[in-house]
Design a protein around this motif. Structure first.
Motif, PDB file in Angstrom:
ATOM      1  N   LEU A  90       1.764  -4.638 -15.890  1.00 15.30           N
ATOM      2  CA  LEU A  90       2.456  -3.402 -15.511  1.00 15.30           C
ATOM      3  C   LEU A  90       1.511  -2.199 -15.545  1.00 15.30           C
ATOM      4  O   LEU A  90       1.523  -1.361 -14.633  1.00 15.30           O
ATOM      5  CB  LEU A  90       3.653  -3.186 -16.450  1.00 15.30           C
ATOM      6  CG  LEU A  90       4.527  -1.968 -16.206  1.00 15.30           C
ATOM      7  CD1 LEU A  90       5.103  -1.959 -14.795  1.00 15.30           C
ATOM      8  CD2 LEU A  90       5.676  -1.919 -17.219  1.00 15.30           C
ATOM      9  N   ALA A  93      -0.647  -2.177 -12.497  1.00 20.10           N
ATOM     10  CA  ALA A  93       0.090  -1.774 -11.292  1.00 20.10           C
ATOM     11  C   ALA A  93       0.350  -0.272 -11.294  1.00 20.10           C
ATOM     12  O   ALA A  93       0.248   0.387 -10.248  1.00 20.10           O
ATOM     13  CB  ALA A  93       1.406  -2.549 -11.209  1.00 20.10           C
ATOM     14  N   LYS A  94       0.647   0.287 -12.475  1.00 18.75           N
ATOM     15  CA  LYS A  94       0.881   1.739 -12.543  1.00 18.75           C
ATOM     16  C   LYS A  94      -0.399   2.504 -12.228  1.00 18.75           C
ATOM     17  O   LYS A  94      -0.367   3.521 -11.532  1.00 18.75           O
ATOM     18  CB  LYS A  94       1.416   2.128 -13.921  1.00 18.75           C
ATOM     19  CG  LYS A  94       2.887   1.751 -14.091  1.00 18.75           C
ATOM     20  CD  LYS A  94       3.447   2.249 -15.405  1.00 18.75           C
ATOM     21  CE  LYS A  94       4.954   2.008 -15.458  1.00 18.75           C
ATOM     22  NZ  LYS A  94       5.535   2.241 -16.776  1.00 18.75           N
ATOM     23  N   ALA A 123       1.753  -1.927  -5.284  1.00 16.78           N
ATOM     24  CA  ALA A 123       1.899  -1.511  -6.692  1.00 16.78           C
ATOM     25  C   ALA A 123       3.368  -1.261  -7.031  1.00 16.78           C
ATOM     26  O   ALA A 123       3.851  -1.707  -8.080  1.00 16.78           O
ATOM     27  CB  ALA A 123       1.056  -0.262  -6.943  1.00 16.78           C
ATOM     28  N   ILE A 124       4.099  -0.579  -6.156  1.00 16.03           N
ATOM     29  CA  ILE A 124       5.527  -0.298  -6.421  1.00 16.03           C
ATOM     30  C   ILE A 124       6.311  -1.607  -6.512  1.00 16.03           C
ATOM     31  O   ILE A 124       7.176  -1.769  -7.367  1.00 16.03           O
ATOM     32  CB  ILE A 124       6.101   0.634  -5.323  1.00 16.03           C
ATOM     33  CG1 ILE A 124       5.509   2.035  -5.480  1.00 16.03           C
ATOM     34  CG2 ILE A 124       7.624   0.687  -5.379  1.00 16.03           C
ATOM     35  CD1 ILE A 124       5.852   2.987  -4.347  1.00 16.03           C
ATOM     36  N   ARG A 126       5.147  -4.520  -7.496  1.00 21.46           N
ATOM     37  CA  ARG A 126       4.826  -5.154  -8.785  1.00 21.46           C
ATOM     38  C   ARG A 126       5.549  -4.441  -9.926  1.00 21.46           C
ATOM     39  O   ARG A 126       6.080  -5.089 -10.831  1.00 21.46           O
ATOM     40  CB  ARG A 126       3.314  -5.125  -9.010  1.00 21.46           C
ATOM     41  CG  ARG A 126       2.582  -6.100  -8.111  1.00 21.46           C
ATOM     42  CD  ARG A 126       1.075  -5.977  -8.221  1.00 21.46           C
ATOM     43  NE  ARG A 126       0.427  -6.984  -7.413  1.00 21.46           N
ATOM     44  CZ  ARG A 126      -0.562  -6.719  -6.540  1.00 21.46           C
ATOM     45  NH1 ARG A 126      -1.025  -5.480  -6.381  1.00 21.46           N
ATOM     46  NH2 ARG A 126      -1.084  -7.694  -5.827  1.00 21.46           N
ATOM     47  N   ILE A 127       5.551  -3.106  -9.871  1.00 24.44           N
ATOM     48  CA  ILE A 127       6.196  -2.344 -10.955  1.00 24.44           C
ATOM     49  C   ILE A 127       7.685  -2.690 -11.000  1.00 24.44           C
ATOM     50  O   ILE A 127       8.244  -2.941 -12.069  1.00 24.44           O
ATOM     51  CB  ILE A 127       5.987  -0.823 -10.744  1.00 24.44           C
ATOM     52  CG1 ILE A 127       4.506  -0.467 -10.933  1.00 24.44           C
ATOM     53  CG2 ILE A 127       6.872  -0.009 -11.687  1.00 24.44           C
ATOM     54  CD1 ILE A 127       4.115   0.920 -10.431  1.00 24.44           C
ATOM     55  N   SER A 128       8.322  -2.746  -9.847  1.00 26.72           N
ATOM     56  CA  SER A 128       9.770  -2.988  -9.887  1.00 26.72           C
ATOM     57  C   SER A 128      10.074  -4.397 -10.405  1.00 26.72           C
ATOM     58  O   SER A 128      11.041  -4.588 -11.134  1.00 26.72           O
ATOM     59  CB  SER A 128      10.425  -2.709  -8.530  1.00 26.72           C
ATOM     60  OG  SER A 128      10.075  -3.698  -7.636  1.00 26.72           O
ATOM     61  N   GLU A 131       9.304  -4.500 -14.298  1.00 21.34           N
ATOM     62  CA  GLU A 131      10.284  -3.757 -15.105  1.00 21.34           C
ATOM     63  C   GLU A 131      11.635  -4.459 -15.140  1.00 21.34           C
ATOM     64  O   GLU A 131      12.487  -4.122 -15.937  1.00 21.34           O
ATOM     65  CB  GLU A 131      10.408  -2.313 -14.591  1.00 21.34           C
ATOM     66  CG  GLU A 131       9.151  -1.527 -14.970  1.00 21.34           C
ATOM     67  CD  GLU A 131       9.192  -0.069 -14.592  1.00 21.34           C
ATOM     68  OE1 GLU A 131       9.983   0.286 -13.684  1.00 21.34           O
ATOM     69  OE2 GLU A 131       8.428   0.717 -15.187  1.00 21.34           O
TER      70      GLU A 131
END
Ligand code: ATP
Length: 133
Positions: A90, A93-94, A123-124, A126-128, A131
């Motif tokens: 995470l 990715a951020k 990246a978005i 991966r983040i979603s 999370e």
């Protein structure tokens, strides 16, 4: 119950293999759900998630676009990169999202906006998924 063999493959090797009841993903033509016995087809994928329903639970894999090949008993996804939700870093990715956003705000000519936009979308995505864990 009938199952589908699901494989996600990248240039670095296989990322995911399972026997599943259903696979859902985002093709460029729209959301696509595949059940065992589906007619053969090939479809380009968006940057997005692959959802695999298996034994009453759902597993998530992030894919950076690619190609989906469907056969009645098998789904193969070929992607430039793919990560199981549990393997997504995470913080990485951020950091990638922040870098891409900074590049997109920089209006100078040397910035490849399309490349930065794709990096931000990866990246978005991966983040979603990370999370969601
Ligand atoms: P970064 O700038 O962090 O490298 P990227 O979007 O440019 O991100 P890719 O080119 O899509 O990265 O992928 C390069 C390799 O790194 C692939 O093997 C991919 O699975 C892996 N990878 C990229 N980001 C992550 C992440 N956040 N967590 C785990 N693996 C990642």
């Amino acid at each position: 119950m009938k199952t589908l063999q699901v494989s996600v493959v990248t240039p670095d090797g296989p990322v995911y293999d399972a026997d599943a009841q259903m696979v859902s993903t985002k093709a460029q033509s729209g959301d696509l759900g595949v059940l065992p016995g589906h007619i053969p087809m090939v479809a380009p994928l968006e940057i997005g998630s692959v959802r695999v329903k298996k034994d009453g639970s759902t597993e998530f894999i992030a894919v950076s676009g690619g190609l989906l090949e469907v056969r009645p008993d098998k789904v193969t996804i070929l992607a430039q990169s793919a990560e199981k939700a549990d393997n997504i870093d995470l913080a990485r990715a951020k950091a990638a999202a922040a870098r891409a956003e900074k590049r997109l705000q920089d209006k100078s000519d040397h910035v490849d906006a399309r490349r930065a936009e794709l990096s931000l979308r990866r990246a978005i995505n991966r983040i979603s998924l990370a999370e969601k864990k």
